[in-house]
Design a protein around this motif. Structure first.
Motif, PDB file in Angstrom:
ATOM      1  N   LEU A 135    -105.251  43.710  22.709  1.00  0.00           N
ATOM      2  CA  LEU A 135    -106.433  43.046  22.158  1.00  0.00           C
ATOM      3  C   LEU A 135    -106.038  41.630  21.735  1.00  0.00           C
ATOM      4  O   LEU A 135    -105.155  41.466  20.888  1.00  0.00           O
ATOM      5  CB  LEU A 135    -106.974  43.829  20.962  1.00  0.00           C
ATOM      6  CG  LEU A 135    -108.221  43.231  20.300  1.00  0.00           C
ATOM      7  CD1 LEU A 135    -109.415  43.308  21.236  1.00  0.00           C
ATOM      8  CD2 LEU A 135    -108.530  43.947  18.989  1.00  0.00           C
ATOM      9  N   CYS A 136    -106.673  40.632  22.345  1.00  0.00           N
ATOM     10  CA  CYS A 136    -106.322  39.246  22.065  1.00  0.00           C
ATOM     11  C   CYS A 136    -107.588  38.470  21.711  1.00  0.00           C
ATOM     12  O   CYS A 136    -108.652  39.052  21.550  1.00  0.00           O
ATOM     13  CB  CYS A 136    -105.631  38.636  23.284  1.00  0.00           C
ATOM     14  SG  CYS A 136    -104.200  39.593  23.821  1.00  0.00           S
ATOM     15  N   VAL A 137    -107.442  37.146  21.594  1.00  0.00           N
ATOM     16  CA  VAL A 137    -108.550  36.319  21.142  1.00  0.00           C
ATOM     17  C   VAL A 137    -108.830  35.210  22.155  1.00  0.00           C
ATOM     18  O   VAL A 137    -107.904  34.668  22.762  1.00  0.00           O
ATOM     19  CB  VAL A 137    -108.211  35.662  19.777  1.00  0.00           C
ATOM     20  CG1 VAL A 137    -109.364  34.804  19.283  1.00  0.00           C
ATOM     21  CG2 VAL A 137    -107.873  36.711  18.742  1.00  0.00           C
ATOM     22  N   ALA A 138    -110.109  34.895  22.343  1.00  0.00           N
ATOM     23  CA  ALA A 138    -110.520  33.685  23.069  1.00  0.00           C
ATOM     24  C   ALA A 138    -111.410  32.900  22.106  1.00  0.00           C
ATOM     25  O   ALA A 138    -112.409  33.431  21.620  1.00  0.00           O
ATOM     26  CB  ALA A 138    -111.278  34.054  24.333  1.00  0.00           C
ATOM     27  N   LEU A 139    -111.023  31.667  21.813  1.00  0.00           N
ATOM     28  CA  LEU A 139    -111.737  30.883  20.791  1.00  0.00           C
ATOM     29  C   LEU A 139    -112.675  29.862  21.422  1.00  0.00           C
ATOM     30  O   LEU A 139    -112.247  29.060  22.272  1.00  0.00           O
ATOM     31  CB  LEU A 139    -110.726  30.146  19.899  1.00  0.00           C
ATOM     32  CG  LEU A 139    -109.895  31.021  18.955  1.00  0.00           C
ATOM     33  CD1 LEU A 139    -108.818  30.171  18.274  1.00  0.00           C
ATOM     34  CD2 LEU A 139    -110.781  31.679  17.903  1.00  0.00           C
ATOM     35  N   ASP A 140    -113.941  29.890  21.009  1.00  0.00           N
ATOM     36  CA  ASP A 140    -114.907  28.890  21.450  1.00  0.00           C
ATOM     37  C   ASP A 140    -114.748  27.632  20.611  1.00  0.00           C
ATOM     38  O   ASP A 140    -114.823  27.689  19.379  1.00  0.00           O
ATOM     39  CB  ASP A 140    -116.331  29.429  21.231  1.00  0.00           C
ATOM     40  CG  ASP A 140    -116.882  30.053  22.485  1.00  0.00           C
ATOM     41  OD1 ASP A 140    -116.727  29.442  23.569  1.00  0.00           O
ATOM     42  OD2 ASP A 140    -117.462  31.150  22.384  1.00  0.00           O
ATOM     43  N   ILE A 141    -114.536  26.501  21.263  1.00  0.00           N
ATOM     44  CA  ILE A 141    -114.331  25.254  20.526  1.00  0.00           C
ATOM     45  C   ILE A 141    -115.498  24.311  20.794  1.00  0.00           C
ATOM     46  O   ILE A 141    -115.758  23.952  21.954  1.00  0.00           O
ATOM     47  CB  ILE A 141    -113.013  24.578  20.947  1.00  0.00           C
ATOM     48  CG1 ILE A 141    -111.868  25.528  20.630  1.00  0.00           C
ATOM     49  CG2 ILE A 141    -112.831  23.244  20.218  1.00  0.00           C
ATOM     50  CD1 ILE A 141    -110.562  25.075  21.178  1.00  0.00           C
ATOM     51  N   SER A 142    -116.200  23.948  19.733  1.00  0.00           N
ATOM     52  CA  SER A 142    -117.312  23.012  19.910  1.00  0.00           C
ATOM     53  C   SER A 142    -116.984  21.705  19.190  1.00  0.00           C
ATOM     54  O   SER A 142    -115.809  21.395  18.954  1.00  0.00           O
ATOM     55  CB  SER A 142    -118.597  23.649  19.387  1.00  0.00           C
ATOM     56  OG  SER A 142    -118.442  23.951  18.028  1.00  0.00           O
ATOM     57  N   SER A 143    -117.998  20.938  18.822  1.00  0.00           N
ATOM     58  CA  SER A 143    -117.726  19.578  18.340  1.00  0.00           C
ATOM     59  C   SER A 143    -117.131  19.534  16.934  1.00  0.00           C
ATOM     60  O   SER A 143    -116.406  18.617  16.602  1.00  0.00           O
ATOM     61  CB  SER A 143    -119.003  18.749  18.396  1.00  0.00           C
ATOM     62  OG  SER A 143    -120.010  19.424  17.667  1.00  0.00           O
ATOM     63  N   THR A 144    -117.421  20.545  16.092  1.00  0.00           N
ATOM     64  CA  THR A 144    -116.874  20.491  14.733  1.00  0.00           C
ATOM     65  C   THR A 144    -115.685  21.428  14.604  1.00  0.00           C
ATOM     66  O   THR A 144    -115.636  22.481  15.239  1.00  0.00           O
ATOM     67  CB  THR A 144    -117.939  20.897  13.691  1.00  0.00           C
ATOM     68  OG1 THR A 144    -118.401  22.205  14.024  1.00  0.00           O
ATOM     69  CG2 THR A 144    -119.107  19.928  13.709  1.00  0.00           C
ATOM     70  N   LEU A 145    -114.735  21.027  13.778  1.00  0.00           N
ATOM     71  CA  LEU A 145    -113.524  21.826  13.589  1.00  0.00           C
ATOM     72  C   LEU A 145    -113.320  22.097  12.102  1.00  0.00           C
ATOM     73  O   LEU A 145    -113.610  21.231  11.274  1.00  0.00           O
ATOM     74  CB  LEU A 145    -112.289  21.077  14.104  1.00  0.00           C
ATOM     75  CG  LEU A 145    -112.186  20.834  15.605  1.00  0.00           C
ATOM     76  CD1 LEU A 145    -110.917  20.052  15.903  1.00  0.00           C
ATOM     77  CD2 LEU A 145    -112.182  22.155  16.368  1.00  0.00           C
ATOM     78  N   PRO A 146    -112.809  23.276  11.751  1.00  0.00           N
ATOM     79  CA  PRO A 146    -112.468  23.531  10.350  1.00  0.00           C
ATOM     80  C   PRO A 146    -111.189  22.786   9.947  1.00  0.00           C
ATOM     81  O   PRO A 146    -110.613  22.040  10.746  1.00  0.00           O
ATOM     82  CB  PRO A 146    -112.287  25.039  10.290  1.00  0.00           C
ATOM     83  CG  PRO A 146    -111.994  25.462  11.674  1.00  0.00           C
ATOM     84  CD  PRO A 146    -112.581  24.450  12.604  1.00  0.00           C
ATOM     85  N   SER A 147    -110.711  22.993   8.716  1.00  0.00           N
ATOM     86  CA  SER A 147    -109.546  22.260   8.210  1.00  0.00           C
ATOM     87  C   SER A 147    -108.282  22.568   9.012  1.00  0.00           C
ATOM     88  O   SER A 147    -108.172  23.618   9.653  1.00  0.00           O
ATOM     89  CB  SER A 147    -109.296  22.643   6.750  1.00  0.00           C
ATOM     90  OG  SER A 147    -108.720  23.942   6.695  1.00  0.00           O
ATOM     91  N   ILE A 148    -107.335  21.648   8.970  1.00  0.00           N
ATOM     92  CA  ILE A 148    -106.096  21.816   9.745  1.00  0.00           C
ATOM     93  C   ILE A 148    -105.348  23.077   9.355  1.00  0.00           C
ATOM     94  O   ILE A 148    -104.923  23.862  10.209  1.00  0.00           O
ATOM     95  CB  ILE A 148    -105.182  20.585   9.566  1.00  0.00           C
ATOM     96  CG1 ILE A 148    -105.810  19.391  10.285  1.00  0.00           C
ATOM     97  CG2 ILE A 148    -103.796  20.849  10.116  1.00  0.00           C
ATOM     98  CD1 ILE A 148    -105.000  18.125  10.159  1.00  0.00           C
ATOM     99  N   ASN A 149    -105.194  23.309   8.052  1.00  0.00           N
ATOM    100  CA  ASN A 149    -104.459  24.506   7.627  1.00  0.00           C
ATOM    101  C   ASN A 149    -105.133  25.766   8.135  1.00  0.00           C
ATOM    102  O   ASN A 149    -104.465  26.725   8.538  1.00  0.00           O
ATOM    103  CB  ASN A 149    -104.358  24.554   6.102  1.00  0.00           C
ATOM    104  CG  ASN A 149    -103.313  23.580   5.582  1.00  0.00           C
ATOM    105  OD1 ASN A 149    -102.376  23.233   6.316  1.00  0.00           O
ATOM    106  ND2 ASN A 149    -103.472  23.138   4.348  1.00  0.00           N
ATOM    107  N   SER A 150    -106.449  25.763   8.136  1.00  0.00           N
ATOM    108  CA  SER A 150    -107.162  26.945   8.592  1.00  0.00           C
ATOM    109  C   SER A 150    -106.979  27.113  10.098  1.00  0.00           C
ATOM    110  O   SER A 150    -106.854  28.236  10.610  1.00  0.00           O
ATOM    111  CB  SER A 150    -108.626  26.812   8.178  1.00  0.00           C
ATOM    112  OG  SER A 150    -109.485  27.125   9.221  1.00  0.00           O
TER     113      SER A 150
END
Lengths: 587, 587
Positions: A196-211
């Motif tokens: 079980l793995c992850v595929a991340l959807d990346i759009s125009s906004t990003l959360p904080s670097i540490n997160s």
């Protein structure tokens, strides 16, 4: 066609795919695949079954293409399956729940039939997705090779529950959902399955670097980059923000593949591409695909990365690989292990020889040089590097030295004897073939020299051995080293956790491993490594290991080497929730 | 320098060594090694410890050379340790027994320190060597990588017990000792350790061929060829008898390395070597070593061998590798498995199509062709190759056919549907997505066609499935196939035995494996394979599997598929004793 080939980098991150948005009905999949491959993509994320399908008794699954339209190797190399997005396991509607379960199982069975390497599970529709995880966990039990990638938005988003009343009345209404928490709940319900793995959807906004960095310790297999995440440069071509660029570079370094998704927002003429001046990476690529400008930009980011340093290339196969530490007290080391260690000039000449020289000068004033002979004992002499360093320190400082070389490995003692003979050291060095803990020394030592430190300071039983040897050190004698401290740091390391879990026993979880850590996330600031130790191996430990300082000679009454402590770590700011898989420990 | 490189043959048999007869004292080992390497040998079988040494307290082991005189890779690549030949664990003299045990352990520890790949244990001095085996077994428990090769004479010899009175008074005085029996007793006492192997001394006389071939199923690592085993040809050069040549070729084919031993009996001038006319294999070899003429002859024998056929080269990695048979009833086959099987033109066109055509002609006379429609059911239709073969048989014979294609794998059914549509067979073929054992057929069949045979005939449950399907076969209907028989043969296969044993459970011993058998010895004549089956996979089975014939339809009342039988095998003549590890089974 991979993004590029960085020298020595064997990671699979250099492959890029594209998401097929419309169901490729009527056997048009081969055409879609051919167009994408010839435009430089390596694989498709493609729907497998008509999204209009709902299970009916006796119906034949309306697949996008018969298994015969592509060869087995095309299916497994170039297609990642996109499982139906309408499925909803946690809906109120029972029929929808049942249809979802049946359809998902049929689709995964079809994907297994095609020997696909992976399928993408749709984004959970709700933040509470226990039934979804239950069904997936059940499916995972029967899968042999295929991975399932759970698709999740990278950015924090509005709460996903569509129970509007509940949301409206909820105190947390203004809080955003953290998709990491959703992932963590899901994988815990699937018992940390390695498939079980992850595929991340990346759009125009990003959360904080540490997160963001939490994800580097998780099994992220794909970053699905939406076309709306791209900006437009002065010449009308797509580009990414600095933060997006940094994130992608991090993903490339952690074997995460990029999949480009969405409709083209940039209508770029194929003739005068922004990168056409750079022949190296546009050569052979016909800009014919509507997503080609995005791929070209990603390819440019990949190729712009610095090549791995030679040392790093050499060690790439050791990344995140569990190595059991040596146990030199229990097992006699082999000749080739001694050979490797003896090559460390810095350690013997710059560190030990210097330390012995200082101790000699300290104990014997210049005016007593001709009358005083210092007794030095090398405990754990191995094949003699510390004997040599000590004699050189004596010569350098003009002090007279009597050396006892104590070694418990009879095979190393054989080599010691031939070394002494070869170097003509017979008058200065006495070889003692014995365990230091039971040797009956004929006199007491001024200086006790040892190199019993393991990767964690104490894991090769240096404290226990030196406690046994300090009986023959004079009350004012000097131990080299005189003290050492271990440091730890909490980390997320799902890959290592799964490798240990595969053994299915507690013993492996209780073992301290030596690891070149790579796919991890550090969760709290590391404490500095002591500067006098030039060699620092990064290590991974179960929860039970903590920070200690050992001092030699150990003058505590009733000295025991049992230690226990509690430490409090402050989380990095903005990181959000995270899971501590283990500790990084070093000296 | 290896004997040669046969295309595609990755076995390690192409390396040759020489035995060092005199203890290389005074650090002269590097010189001996260099001379041998430059003469074309790949490794030395060399004593490690002075043969005059007996354990005394505090003594340093008088080794042939310090570990520093060769590099770690030289030690591990070019030296096989020869353990002291004086040791005798089963002597009357207690001191000798104790000295033997201590010395052997010290020598093996030294060899481990050097990371040698193997050490040779001296020939047992007595036929009863229980204490020797006990000590070796104890040592094997602590070894990680190194192998121990027990040295044994290949030829039968005089009884080894030096208890002369006993021998003189013994009825068996005239019987020769069979070294295989000594090996078997020894390895049984060491619990079939996978690190215990054999090195066979070959002299001028050889036992019977059948007795020799037993060794091909045993872990023989080296053939130590004595110079006195060589004959002299007309030009004064060494050569071997035809029987010796055949034996060596067999050893080369079974990854057995050759070590040349003994003093040179042939003083050949280095200038005009017997093989100097053949530049291919003398090129670059300076005949300077006294054993070079023997090495050149061995090299000539090796290079004279036929290269492996392409098919054999392709399959070399599957040799003696345990494969679990497919379980198509429990697990749905994958697309690529169907793809592989469907490529078998011989099976579908030449065998099944012919058989269906014969059945059609048999059931429908020429004058009834236009009025009779034959009902044929393909049970286990997969992706349709038998449907195609049946329809082609109908066209070829001009018979009318109605086909039911019964398939329980829903993924294969998807492909079947697109095949029928693509080929326009809708009017002739009905697809039934069901397990044949529970399908409720609307009519009865004239012909039932299936291909459910596993590697052993019944291991994929063909009998059970067809028993379930024969309900819908007309009483005079025909089953294709109508019968099949399994055959077995007892074999020695120590490598496979150890691979199964490594799992440490009974379940693996009770599993039938598919194996490309190579390092085995057949112990009794095989029974012929039935000619109508062109494909024959060689298999290996535990003791419980036996020979059966299955007939379809099965008209026995209370038919059961539980079967049990006993078979008696006649041993090959002259073979001597042997150990049956398993059975080779085929259909």
């Amino acid at each position: 066609m991979p993004l590029g080939q960085r020298a020595g980098d064997k990671s699979d991150s250099r492959f890029s795919g594209m998401e097929v948005l419309d169901f490729p009905a009527g056997e048009c999949l081969p055409a879609v695949l051919n167009q994408s491959l010839s435009s430089g993509f390596d694989f498709l994320l493609s729907p497998l079954v008509d999204p209009a399908y709902r299970p009916t008794p006796g119906a034949v699954l309306p697949v996008s293409a018969s298994d015969l339209v592509l060869s087995p190797s095309q299916w497994s190399s170039h297609i990642v399956g996109k499982l139906s997005e309408w499925i909803d396991f946690d809906a109120e509607d029972e029929q929808l729940r049942l249809d979802s379960e049946l359809t998902l199982k049929q689709e995964v069975a079809w994907a297994s039939h095609l020997s696909l390497q992976a399928c993408v599970l749709p984004v959970p529709k709700r933040s509470s997705c226990g039934n979804y995880a239950r069904v997936v966990n059940q499916i995972l039990q029967g899968l042999t090779n295929m991975q399932l990638w759970l698709r999740l938005p990278l950015e924090k988003s509005e709460p996903m529950d569509d129970d509007h009343d509940k949301v409206k009345n909820n105190d947390h209404m203004n809080e955003m959902e953290d998709s990491w928490e959703l992932w963590n709940a899901f994988r815990l319900l699937c018992d940390h399955s390695s498939q079980l793995c992850v595929a991340l959807d990346i759009s125009s906004t990003l959360p904080s670097i540490n997160s963001l960095e939490r994800w580097f310790g998780e099994p992220v297999r794909a970053a699905i980059l939406q076309t709306n995440a791209f900006l437009t440069n002065a010449r009308g071509y797509p580009c990414l923000s600095k933060r997006h660029q940094k994130l992608l570079t991090g993903f490339f370094n952690h074997s995460v593949q990029v999949i480009i998704s969405g409709r083209s927002k940039h209508d770029v003429s194929p003739v005068e591409g922004v990168l056409s001046g750079d022949e190296n990476h546009t050569e052979g690529i016909l800009i014919q695909h509507s997503l080609s400008p995005y791929l070209n930009y990603i390819s440019y980011l990949y190729q712009r990365m610095d090549p791995l340093p030679e040392q790093e290339r050499f060690e790439i196969n050791y990344r995140d690989f569990l190595q059991s530490p040596l146990q030199p007290l229990m097992d006699n080391l082999e000749a080739q292990t001694y050979e490797t260690f003896e090559k460390d000039i810095v350690k013997y000449t710059q560190q030990y020889q210097r330390a012995v020289a200082k101790a000699l000068v300290d104990r014997v004033p210049d005016d007593a040089v001709s009358t005083t002979k210092t007794v030095l004992m090398v405990v754990g002499a191995g094949r003699g590097p510390l004997v040599r360093a000590s004699l050189q320190a004596a010569e350098e400082t003009g002090r007279k030295l009597k050396v006892y070389a104590v070694e418990k490995n009879p095979n190393a003692v054989i080599t010691l004897h031939s070394l002494i003979k070869l170097e003509g050291w017979e008058s200065m060095v006495t070889i003692i073939s014995s365990d230091m803990r039971c040797w009956d020394a004929p006199e007491k030592a001024d200086i006790l020299v040892s190199e019993l430190l393991g990767s964690f300071g104490d894991n090769e039983l240096s404290p226990e051995c030196l406690d046994g040897a300090q009986r023959f050190l004079k009350p004012d004698g000097i131990s080299i080293p005189s003290s050492y401290t271990s440091f730890i740091q909490p980390i997320t390391a799902s890959k290592l956790h799964n490798d240990i879990k595969a053994h299915k026993d507690i013993a492996h979880f209780e073992t301290s491993y030596v690891v070149k850590l790579h796919r991890i996330a550090t969760l709290s600031p590391p404490q500095p490594v002591r500067p006098e130790f030039q060699f620092c191996v990064l290590d991974w430990l179960p929860l039970s290991d903590l920070v200690f300082t050992f001092t030699h000679p150990n003058c505590t009454a009733n000295a025991s080497n049992q230690r226990y402590t509690k430490l409090k770590f402050d989380m990095l700011p903005d990181i959000g929730s995270c899971l501590v898989h283990g500790k990084q420990l070093c000296i």
